[in-house]
Design an enzyme around this catalytic site. Sequence first.
Site, PDB file in Angstrom:
ATOM      1  CB  SER A   1       7.843  53.085  53.703  1.00  0.00           C
ATOM      2  OG  SER A   1       8.241  52.146  53.101  1.00  0.00           O
TER       3      SER A   1
ATOM      4  CG  HIS B   1       3.295  53.994  53.418  1.00  0.00           C
ATOM      5  ND1 HIS B   1       4.446  53.507  53.026  1.00  0.00           N
ATOM      6  CD2 HIS B   1       2.548  52.929  53.892  1.00  0.00           C
ATOM      7  CE1 HIS B   1       4.527  52.048  53.227  1.00  0.00           C
ATOM      8  NE2 HIS B   1       3.366  51.895  53.624  1.00  0.00           N
TER       9      HIS B   1
ATOM     10  CG  HIS C   1       1.367  51.919  50.007  1.00  0.00           C
ATOM     11  ND1 HIS C   1       1.022  52.405  48.939  1.00  0.00           N
ATOM     12  CD2 HIS C   1       2.485  51.482  50.476  1.00  0.00           C
ATOM     13  CE1 HIS C   1       2.116  52.696  48.457  1.00  0.00           C
ATOM     14  NE2 HIS C   1       3.281  52.127  49.499  1.00  0.00           N
TER      15      HIS C   1
ATOM     16  CG  ASN D   1     -17.887  70.438  38.353  1.00  0.00           C
ATOM     17  OD1 ASN D   1     -17.013  70.097  37.616  1.00  0.00           O
ATOM     18  ND2 ASN D   1     -18.937  70.840  38.252  1.00  0.00           N
TER      19      ASN D   1
ATOM     20  CE  LYS E   1       3.656  48.684  52.537  1.00  0.00           C
ATOM     21  NZ  LYS E   1       3.716  48.337  51.273  1.00  0.00           N
TER      22      LYS E   1
ATOM     23  CE  LYS F   1      10.434  46.569  48.149  1.00  0.00           C
ATOM     24  NZ  LYS F   1       9.377  47.258  47.638  1.00  0.00           N
TER      25      LYS F   1
ATOM     26  CB  THR G   1       8.160  46.271  51.487  1.00  0.00           C
ATOM     27  OG1 THR G   1       7.719  47.507  52.282  1.00  0.00           O
ATOM     28  CG2 THR G   1       7.100  46.125  50.753  1.00  0.00           C
TER      29      THR G   1
ATOM     30  CG  ASP H   1       5.475  46.184  46.929  1.00  0.00           C
ATOM     31  OD1 ASP H   1       4.777  47.061  46.174  1.00  0.00           O
ATOM     32  OD2 ASP H   1       6.589  46.632  47.335  1.00  0.00           O
ATOM     33  CD  GLU H   2       3.580  49.945  46.736  1.00  0.00           C
ATOM     34  OE1 GLU H   2       4.231  50.408  46.029  1.00  0.00           O
ATOM     35  OE2 GLU H   2       3.866  49.369  47.780  1.00  0.00           O
TER      36      GLU H   2
END
EC number: 4.1.1.39
Length: 441
Positions: free
Chosen positions: A370, A318, A285, A114, A192, A166, A164, A194-195
Amino acid sequence: GVGFKAGVKDYRLTYYTPEYKTKDTDILAAFRMTPQPGVPAEERGAAVAAESSTGTWTTVQTDGLTSLDRYKGRCYDIEPVAGEENQYIAYVAYPLDLFEEGSVTNMLTSIVGNVFGFKALRALXXEDLRIPPAYSKTFIGPPHGIQVERDKLNKYGRPLLGCTIKPKLGLSAKNYGRAVYECLRGGLDFTKDDENVNSQPFMRWRDRFLFVAEALFKSQAETGEIKGHYLNATAGTCEEMMKRAVFARELGVPIVMHDYLTGGFTANTSLAFYCRDNGLLLHIHRAMHAVIDRPRNHGIHFRVLAKALRMSGGDHIHAGTVVGKLEGEREVTLGFVDLLRDDYIEKDRSRGIYFTQDWVSMPGVLPVASGGIHVWHMPALTEIFGDDSVLQFGGGTLGHPWGNAPGAVANRVALEACVQARNEGRDLAREGNEIIREASK
């Protein structure tokens, strides 16, 4: 006469207690405060302590029904920040009874829930928390931890290698599995998700899990090494997340993954319990962390998010790369890397560690380097992170001009060369490029 006086009152009368001796069971917090001009720092520090524990802006009738002295947060010290005008570190002690056992969610709601919108402060940043053993013992922490993970994978004496896959969005499940196979076959320990790979129209989660499992077992059979792929179980509901984790376990894969900040601490802790009970490693992640930790004067420092994750549960997280950043960054990063994997960490302000933290044998978390790193960074990474780390090269593997598998080979060869050179006593910082050149022949 009346039982109490209504009206706005000074917080510092109750909540600023410089004579207070902190207890071993207190949760301690260090806040970086930037007050609005003209407000005394003590009043601000006291206000932070009050608003994140028992106080509200006025005296209320029900205050008489409880013991404030037992339950209030106390601002017990304030120090000006060197080199900053109008900035202070406020130290606050919270009694243990204010927190629900085993709930990171409740701990954060209480401490940072808060008070960050407070008008009298221009900015507020939680720099560090001291978690007492009495509280940390109510958490299971990481499902397995560093030692158990090494034993499960049968990999010792070196950092682990990841990649990762790609392009992260758009591959079909079968092509995705193929990329996984090539990287693992070439010599990586892990690949991995990707997130943001969850379950999208171009690749539903179940198809991905199946093709990835096939890639894992094929590469394992051919290399004689244990291989893993972080299957991202993050989902829109906790039930769906658990369903994905259960399917991963049924396939017999070694590790799943979760985005702990976007998924939330409650979901993360549930998943960590499941992983411990079912022998799955858990890769974490930190998507969204920069929203919370990037501003220097406002928000929550990543070392606090890292401690929270160690309590909630995760085997990898990470933690930035350090390489190519400023020297000061390096010390601060190594500070929270130690907070993740060591058992006892001494207070050291030069590394951003405000309190001595004793984890009383809670398992450690492997830091994952990473983002934008490649094979020429290997000597520096090996030296900075040491053996207990995961080095992840996405584009630094898949971007190899000859393809994915040669990219993986290059990374593995470079890593083995750096570890061997270090063990032979060579200076990685000075001879790094030379070591890589020799290895690449």
